[in-house]
Scaffold this active site. Structure first.
Site, PDB file in Angstrom:
ATOM      1  N   GLU A  14       0.816  -1.219   0.000  1.00  0.00           N
ATOM      2  CA  GLU A  14       0.000   0.000   0.000  1.00  0.00           C
ATOM      3  C   GLU A  14       0.847   1.265   0.000  1.00  0.00           C
ATOM      4  OE1 GLU A  14      -3.156   0.299   2.888  1.00  0.00           O
ATOM      5  OE2 GLU A  14      -3.366  -1.874   2.930  1.00  0.00           O
ATOM      6  N   ASP A 101      -2.233  -4.419   3.499  1.00  0.00           N
ATOM      7  CA  ASP A 101      -2.422  -4.713   4.920  1.00  0.00           C
ATOM      8  C   ASP A 101      -3.436  -5.828   5.140  1.00  0.00           C
ATOM      9  OD1 ASP A 101      -0.607  -2.768   5.557  1.00  0.00           O
ATOM     10  OD2 ASP A 101      -2.113  -1.217   5.940  1.00  0.00           O
ATOM     11  N   ASP A 103      -6.121  -6.416   6.770  1.00  0.00           N
ATOM     12  CA  ASP A 103      -7.385  -6.050   7.380  1.00  0.00           C
ATOM     13  C   ASP A 103      -8.385  -5.832   6.251  1.00  0.00           C
ATOM     14  OD1 ASP A 103      -6.661  -3.603   6.279  1.00  0.00           O
ATOM     15  OD2 ASP A 103      -6.268  -2.641   8.204  1.00  0.00           O
ATOM     16  N   GLU A 105      -9.706  -3.136   4.886  1.00  0.00           N
ATOM     17  CA  GLU A 105      -9.317  -2.140   3.892  1.00  0.00           C
ATOM     18  C   GLU A 105      -8.229  -2.690   2.975  1.00  0.00           C
ATOM     19  OE1 GLU A 105     -10.455   0.977   3.156  1.00  0.00           O
ATOM     20  OE2 GLU A 105     -12.089   0.603   4.565  1.00  0.00           O
ATOM     21  N   TYR A 330       1.791  -4.232  13.356  1.00  0.00           N
ATOM     22  CA  TYR A 330       0.662  -3.523  12.740  1.00  0.00           C
ATOM     23  C   TYR A 330      -0.176  -2.826  13.803  1.00  0.00           C
ATOM     24  CZ  TYR A 330      -3.014  -2.637   9.332  1.00  0.00           C
ATOM     25  OH  TYR A 330      -3.914  -2.038   8.489  1.00  0.00           O
ATOM     26  N   ARG A 332      -3.289  -1.391  13.635  1.00  0.00           N
ATOM     27  CA  ARG A 332      -4.753  -1.443  13.651  1.00  0.00           C
ATOM     28  C   ARG A 332      -5.170  -2.849  14.068  1.00  0.00           C
ATOM     29  NH1 ARG A 332      -3.653   1.601   8.932  1.00  0.00           N
ATOM     30  NH2 ARG A 332      -4.313   3.773   9.154  1.00  0.00           N
ATOM     31  N   HIS A 377      -4.669 -10.256  14.357  1.00  0.00           N
ATOM     32  CA  HIS A 377      -3.348  -9.658  14.540  1.00  0.00           C
ATOM     33  C   HIS A 377      -2.859  -9.891  15.960  1.00  0.00           C
ATOM     34  CE1 HIS A 377      -4.654  -6.545  11.299  1.00  0.00           C
ATOM     35  NE2 HIS A 377      -4.213  -7.659  10.753  1.00  0.00           N
TER      36      HIS A 377
END
Length: 906
Positions: A14, A101, A103, A105, A330, A332, A377
């Protein structure tokens, strides 16, 4: 996993900042590129809707609600070059590894890349939670397929937010004010802040008194003097703040309460000063406190707010930099678990830095208890299989401070409990007259600090005791006599509920299961940037505009701002991500309704009559006062029963707008005139007024004046006021612009006041003046000298800084406050950030300046202006691309390129 051909393996991440590091870990045979975030999104305006959809009634939202809520996706103009570069890199690749990532998104970005790139080579997902060599290599060896359930969850959230924003916001435009926004989570967060302010407005304080004693246990005692507080007089318990409700009344309970006023407290204190004191009981209990679990996103945001003074946005921005730099895992995450290697690394540092006595026999294992926790995570921790101490990282500024906090919290989580003793002493006071009284003294001593040696959690309440706070009492025995050293009667008032701060609002949103950790920073940034909330110190204060918007939503869209409904929507999104719920059922229920629950479509299209004036009107004081606050198109004002009005200062909190304050404002209302005298030349009366755009002077024209005649007016200088301005000053102001003279080139020079301050004008050439007074004082020679200087393009000569604040912790460049065209701003020479309404130049700190710059930096550079030339949209077929051995089926319509940069919904 070896390459099958002679080409390379393409890895797409990203963020551009990850590229170099990851490429270094992967070595030859790999090409690492960045998508720079999302590459496609829903159209943000009619100009972005592909031609084939124009005319469709649903096209404005970008979502075909009549065909399974099919979204239109367009590539934003600033991402077309990125897509072109990625296609070029893919052209010679044997394999595509999507390393966005791990997740929702990130999963959605990977899917959008597949849809745009249409790879013909094998595609796999490569996921990692820290940017270290081991983590990258492990991810390379264990790729997986695209998780389409996560993609569905993200897409559902995006569609819900778009429909909410695009359907509800226009209602606010019509009934409250143009250009307002509503958002599925944003509006609920605003309601939380408004509800708290309503509680504060309705709150009525109660006064109460109590007694504090300083008692002497005798010379051998250590310490000899200690504090105690009165708890009972006879059998009656002395009333404290917790015994009163929000209306200032004593709560009804089983206890017999004694409400002391000042006279009774002082009389009791006098009797206690000559009373005999003795110890009734001593109760000692062991104290044990276990360490806090490692950070997850919300606890990191809260603690960074309390400990470091960071906003949620600043915390996430710094954490992103630390993650991409390979310093932390990470950021988030809902998880508080640590991997076996992380536990080993933490325990190793405990042993080396604190010694064996601080290391528990068994490793501590934490399990998440967060409702609806998503993503598998780890907790947020230092990266790697061995941790770097803060001093070993070479970090500076904000990054060092946040890393230091994360490192300490992680290490402390693997340390022994803190141990100690708590002691409660009850003391009897026997006066010569009247009933006996009971005093209580409490103490705590820590005999072994354990994890507190490394980390102590902060508290939202600054007056609350921290875990490492100790209060020592002397060794006391039952029956021991004590001497009163001092007896003090103290008065108190109950306090209204505290306003939310960023940390406490994040905690409340999480408690109610509203939003997700990764969205909290954006939510808070949105409600502050849209003028629904402003900061007063660290407190979040709602504006009257927020009251008006919240009132409309509560009355006409009640379930859309209902806390439970919003939480259930988050649970539905979690179920979609887990594969336990179909996206279409969630969208249908939300938009079209189900059973007794009306859907968004019906709510918006069958609103009925809405009294816009009533929605924006709020009584001040008692209803009999006939004084109201009203949100108008140009700001909030107060109005009395006779129609007198006065503007409400922007920085006045709603709970501070009392009836007394409103009457004071109304004593100088808008429209009320102060007569200054008659203009000797024209004979017209000159008056001074407070107007919607500030104080000004004007002439009162005769009724016989020609139709269309406009009175002369002049805005007051900053140094003037309606109460003190003179007739001579008014006539000068109304005479502007003043002719300074004619220059050597024959062109007239005038001095005048404008929107951006005082200036000279010579033809089309304008030059700023240093002060308003110069308008009347500057001579032709002085004006010519100003015009003799070379003009700086677009602005006046640079002014000296208003304040210097030291170096920015991120850029390392000097931070200064400057006076700009739109007000004061802070700059490090690279980024400029306008001061907020509650920032004062005199009191602003270096930390606050760095925070403003960090927020500006996190938003990225402003988009470049585009030329007016239109480009025809390419026609493409609506076709679904399926990646073999990569993803489950997922349908969408292929869209034409966008014509305008995309924007996120409110």
């Amino acid at each position: 996993m070896a390459s099958n051909g002679s080409g390379h393996r393409l890895v797409i991440v990203e963020s551009p900042t990850k590229v170099k590091t990851i490429a270094g870990y992967l070595g030859d045979g790999f090409v690492v590129e960045s998508s720079r975030g999302h590459v496609r999104d829903l159209p943000t305006g009619a100009s972005e809707v592909p031609a084939k959809y124009k005319g469709e009634k649903w096209a404005r939202t970008g979502i075909n609600v009549d065909n399974g809520f099919q979204p239109i996706y367009v590539v934003s103009p600033d991402k077309r070059t990125t897509i072109k570069q990625l296609k070029q890199a893919l052209a010679g690749a044997d394999e595509l590894l999507l390393a966005t990532d791990d997740d929702r998104e990130g999963e959605a970005i990977a899917w959008h890349l597949l849809e745009e790139l249409k790879p013909t080579v094998p595609v796999r997902r490569m996921v990692f939670h820290e940017i270290t060599r081991n983590a990258i290599n492990e991810a390379l060896q264990n790729p997986r397929d695209l998780d389409t359930d996560k993609v569905d969850a993200q897409e559902t959230r995006r569609i819900l937010d778009r429909l909410y924003g695009y359907e509800v916001s226009p209602v606010l435009w019509r009934k409250v004010m143009p250009r307002l926004s509503a958002g599925r989570v944003q509006s609920v967060a605003t309601r939380l802040v408004v509800d708290r302010e309503r509680e504060r407005i309705a709150f009525r304080s109660a006064g109460y008194w109590d007694l504090d004693a300083t008692l002497d246990a005798g010379a051998p005692a250590d310490p000899p003097l200690f504090p105690a507080r009165l708890t009972h007089v006879g059998a009656a318990r002395v009333a404290q703040g917790r015994d009163f409700d929000d209306r200032g009344n004593l709560k009804q309970g089983n206890d017999q309460l004694l409400h002391l006023d000042q006279a009774a407290a002082e009389e009791l204190a006098a009797r206690m000063r000559v009373a005999q004191f003795s110890v009734t009981s001593v109760e000692s209990r062991p104290y044990r406190r276990s360490p806090y679990p490692p950070f997850r996103t919300t606890t990191m945001q809260q603690e960074a707010g309390r400990k470091l003074g960071f906003t949620a946005q600043r915390t996430m921005s710094v954490a992103q930099d630390l993650y991409e730099g390979g310093y932390i895992t990470y950021m988030r995450t809902d998880s508080i678990t640590l991997s076996a290697s992380a536990i080993s690394a933490a325990r190793d540092q405990v042993q080396r830095l604190f010694g064996d006595s601080y290391l528990p026999e068994k490793a501590r294992v934490y399990a998440s208890k967060v409702k609806g926790a998503q993503e598998a995570h780890e907790a947020i921790r230092p990266s790697g299989e061995s941790f770097r101490t803060p001093a070993q990282t070479g970090l500076t500024g904000d990054q060092f401070r946040l890393y230091d906090m994360i490192w300490k919290r992680t290490v402390a989580s693997q340390m022994r409990d803190a141990e100690g003793n708590t002691v409660t002493v009850r003391i009897n006071a026997h006066p010569e007259q009247g009933e006996d009284a009971t005093f209580v003294a409490s103490g705590r001593t820590i005999t072994f600090h354990g994890f507190l040696k490394a980390y102590v959690e902060s508290r939202d309440d600054a007056d609350a005791a921290t875990d490492d706070q100790q209060t020592r009492l002397p060794n006391l025995t039952q029956g021991q006599s004590l001497r009163p050293e001092e007896i003090t009667a103290s008065g108190h008032e109950t306090k209204p509920p505290a306003r939310y701060t960023e940390p406490s609002l994040v905690a409340k949103l999480e408690e109610l299961n509203i939003g997700r950790p990764s969205t909290y920073a954006t939510i808070i940034r949105t409600i502050t940037s849209r003028d629904y909330v402003f900061k007063k110190g660290s407190a979040l204060v709602p504006t009257w505009l927020a009251f008006a918007v919240t009132t409309l939503l509560e009355q006409h869209f009640p379930h859309l701002v209902d806390y439970q409904f919003t939480a259930e929507m988050e649970e539905d999104l979690d179920k979609i991500a887990d594969g336990d719920l179909e996206r279409l059922s969630v969208l249908n229920e939300f938009y079209y309704g189900e059973g007794d629950q009306e859907g968004l479509h019906k709510l918006v299209n069958e609103l009925g009559d809405i009294d816009a004036r009533a929605l924006s009107t709020f009584p001040i004081g008692d209803l009999d006062s006939n004084v109201v606050a009203r949100v108008g198109r140009y700001g909030t004002y107060v109005e009395d029963g006779e129609g007198h009005r006065a503007s409400v200062p922007d920085d006045l909190a709603p709970d501070e707008l009392t009836l007394e304050v409103a009457k004071e404002l109304l004593s100088k209302p808008m429209g009320e005139e102060r007569e200054l005298g008659t203009d000797p030349e024209t004979g017209t009366m000159i008056v001074a007024k407070n107007g919607r755009f500030g104080p000004y002077v004007t002439e009162v024209l005769d009724e016989e004046a020609p139709k269309g005649a406009k009175p002369r007016t002049g805005s007051l200088f900053k140094s003037m006021s309606v109460d003190t301005v003179t007739l001579d000053q008014a006539l000068q102001l109304m005479s502007l612009p003043r002719v300074v003279g004619v220059g050597e080139d024959g062109v007239e020079i005038t001095a005048q006041n404008g929107r951006y301050g005082p200036y000279l004008k010579k033809g089309t050439d304008s030059r700023s003046l240093a002060s308003e007074e110069q308008i009347f004082e500057i001579t032709l020679d002085e004006a010519e000298k100003i015009y003799a200087q070379p003009k700086q393009r677009g602005r006046a000569a640079a002014k000296p800084p208003l304040k210097e604040l030291g170096n920015d912790p991120v850029s390392g460049k000097p931070m200064v406050i400057k006076d700009g065209r739109f007000g004061a701003y802070v700059t490090d020479g690279e980024y400029n950030a306008t001061l907020r309404r509650d920032d004062e130049i005199e009191t602003i700190t270096a930390e606050r300046a760095a925070e403003l710059l960090a927020e500006k930096r996190a938003k990225g550079p402003a988009p470049a202006k585009r030329s007016g030339r239109k480009t025809a949209a390419k026609k493409t077929t609506a076709k679904k691309t399926t990646a073999k051995k990569t993803t489950a089926k997922k349908s969408t319509a292929k869209k034409a390129p966008a014509k305008k940069a995309t924007a996120t919904e409110a």
